[in-house]
Scaffold this motif. Sequence first.
Motif, PDB file in Angstrom:
ATOM      1  N   PRO A 473       0.828  -1.208   0.000  1.00  0.00           N
ATOM      2  CA  PRO A 473       0.000   0.000   0.000  1.00  0.00           C
ATOM      3  C   PRO A 473       0.859   1.254   0.000  1.00  0.00           C
ATOM      4  CG  PRO A 473       0.026  -0.976   2.185  1.00  0.00           C
ATOM      5  CD  PRO A 473       0.728  -1.949   1.276  1.00  0.00           C
ATOM      6  N   VAL A 474       0.378   2.322  -0.612  1.00  0.00           N
ATOM      7  CA  VAL A 474       1.106   3.591  -0.635  1.00  0.00           C
ATOM      8  C   VAL A 474       0.313   4.699   0.037  1.00  0.00           C
ATOM      9  CG1 VAL A 474       2.423   3.032  -2.696  1.00  0.00           C
ATOM     10  CG2 VAL A 474       0.203   4.137  -2.941  1.00  0.00           C
ATOM     11  N   GLY A 485     -18.069   6.084  -0.923  1.00  0.00           N
ATOM     12  CA  GLY A 485     -17.378   4.841  -0.676  1.00  0.00           C
ATOM     13  C   GLY A 485     -15.956   5.136  -0.239  1.00  0.00           C
ATOM     14  N   LYS A 486     -15.074   4.137  -0.325  1.00  0.00           N
ATOM     15  CA  LYS A 486     -13.690   4.316   0.081  1.00  0.00           C
ATOM     16  C   LYS A 486     -12.754   3.739  -0.988  1.00  0.00           C
ATOM     17  CE  LYS A 486     -14.399   4.267   5.096  1.00  0.00           C
ATOM     18  NZ  LYS A 486     -13.987   3.653   6.392  1.00  0.00           N
ATOM     19  N   PHE A 487     -11.464   4.136  -0.900  1.00  0.00           N
ATOM     20  CA  PHE A 487     -10.473   3.565  -1.799  1.00  0.00           C
ATOM     21  C   PHE A 487      -9.125   3.521  -1.102  1.00  0.00           C
ATOM     22  CE2 PHE A 487      -9.976   8.086  -2.445  1.00  0.00           C
ATOM     23  CZ  PHE A 487      -8.610   8.262  -2.632  1.00  0.00           C
ATOM     24  N   ARG A 488      -8.246   2.679  -1.610  1.00  0.00           N
ATOM     25  CA  ARG A 488      -6.869   2.638  -1.118  1.00  0.00           C
ATOM     26  C   ARG A 488      -5.939   2.382  -2.286  1.00  0.00           C
ATOM     27  NH1 ARG A 488      -4.451  -0.436   4.302  1.00  0.00           N
ATOM     28  NH2 ARG A 488      -2.662   0.943   4.487  1.00  0.00           N
ATOM     29  N   MET A 489      -4.840   3.132  -2.321  1.00  0.00           N
ATOM     30  CA  MET A 489      -3.863   3.014  -3.390  1.00  0.00           C
ATOM     31  C   MET A 489      -2.773   2.019  -3.014  1.00  0.00           C
ATOM     32  SD  MET A 489      -4.906   5.254  -5.658  1.00  0.00           S
ATOM     33  CE  MET A 489      -3.462   5.396  -6.706  1.00  0.00           C
ATOM     34  N   TYR A 490      -2.339   1.225  -3.992  1.00  0.00           N
ATOM     35  CA  TYR A 490      -1.229   0.297  -3.835  1.00  0.00           C
ATOM     36  C   TYR A 490      -0.207   0.581  -4.934  1.00  0.00           C
ATOM     37  CZ  TYR A 490      -4.623  -1.997  -0.824  1.00  0.00           C
ATOM     38  OH  TYR A 490      -5.532  -2.253   0.160  1.00  0.00           O
TER      39      TYR A 490
END
Length: 520
Positions: A473-474, A485-490
């Motif tokens: 993850p970054v 909603g949600k998000f996560r960067m990798y």
Amino acid sequence: MSKTEFGIRAGRTAWTRRRRYIAGRPVRRGWTSSVARVSALGIAPLLVVGAAGMAVHLRSAEPEIRESVASDTPFTLSGHGNGHGRGMGQWGAYGYAKDQGWAAERILAHYYGGTTLGTLADAQISVRLQGRDDQTLDVYSAVGAVVAGKPVGPGEAVHLTPTAGGGANVVVTRGCAGEVLWQDVTDHPWVDPVDLGPDRPPNEHLTFCAGDTPYRGALGVALDGAAVRTVNVLGMEDYLLGVVPVEAKAEWTDTGGAEALRAQAVAARSYAAAESREAYARTCDTQSCQVYGGSAVEDPRTTDAVRSTQGMILVKDNKAVAAEFSSSTGGFTAGGEFPAVEDQGDTASPHHDWAVTLTAGDIATAFGVGELHTFEVVTRNNFGVDGGRVTGVKVVGSAGTTEATGAQARAKLKLKSDWFTVGEGVGIPGEPSVPGEPDPSLADDDTVGTNPGSPIAEKYKELGGVNSTLGAPVGPEMMLPSEAGKFRMYQNGTIIWTEKLGAQVIDASVLRDWIPTGGS
């Protein structure tokens, strides 16, 4: 300001990087990753340390040539809070009341250090109604009114136009647009209700012909040079009945936040008591002062908050304090007139953390510097995480260089607050890790990138976690605009979650469609 040691594999150069960012690379092409750009150009990074932190500039053996960043290059600004952050955080007050059971007095003492509670004697306040600037005053009342010392019948409308010397021309009509019943000139440019006492019933309130908006107290006109102004004069407690429900949320009472509304009433009363704007009006009805909506916006829950704190104000050196407040502090107040304090209650705020993506073109246009070369955060206030709120930025472009305060940058870029960090690309700026190695600062438990109970974390674990094609993850999980909603960067992709879609792996270009390119 947090620090992370990291190295670059080529040459194994190591240094300490602090969260101060220069947005800009000497490339005119479309957006590519910063690693690819540096590699392709064969340019080695040079670190220049300033008083506020560390900034990355690029230099080669050739004389410096400033080239513009491609206008469509995206930069993600992530930040905390909503508003200037001075004084009380309204969401924080709600969080302390609801989750920790704090009374209004404790909330006020926390945010307004150096003040004490005092009492304001019965007072009137005059309010400039800015939306009525440069208009005649056209009002009526269901039970009648008084103008120029004469009674006006129920439903009859009064039209006032100010004259030099402080008077007004008076025209009274049958209804707002009916026949003229009588005309006069008066040196008292006010329409008074039938009873000037406090807390009068709604049928006695004066109502504007345009919009049918009712107000307690008297309504009058004044000249500001040659400009026409409309002014509402009424008792302080009556005034607050139309302030608290538009400055805070009456429904907080229903979820355990009644004490936050009581604190809001005291802060608003104190702020108004300290005001002195114009000769004809002590305050105004917009965010330039504090928002006031007349009697139409009143709510029984906020009315209770006002009445239960009647006359209470914050004082310092025996004077009313201009008790500023804002929606959300992001977890730490900004300091200034009142000492900066941690705001744990702000975790209740939907604006506690936020992110917005802008392009290099957006930034350059906002500051009027032509094509963007660099966008640099140069100073912060050192309160809270990420080095605190931005106090200074420097923007360099093909048409020149400009410097601005954090508040000015917030206004120009239409950000929620001046507490932000900047990162290149569609993602969340943060301390970088060595390419290919996980960043332990992003671990939520024993497995990097997991957050028990999170659908994004579950999807990530299902795919193989750090060993999956997504990589490490970054950035942390972040909220999509409007809490969709949600998000996560990798390192190699993004996981997004919404109630309709569930958790899905997407390309970063898709995420850019979700995150607005304007301010928030």
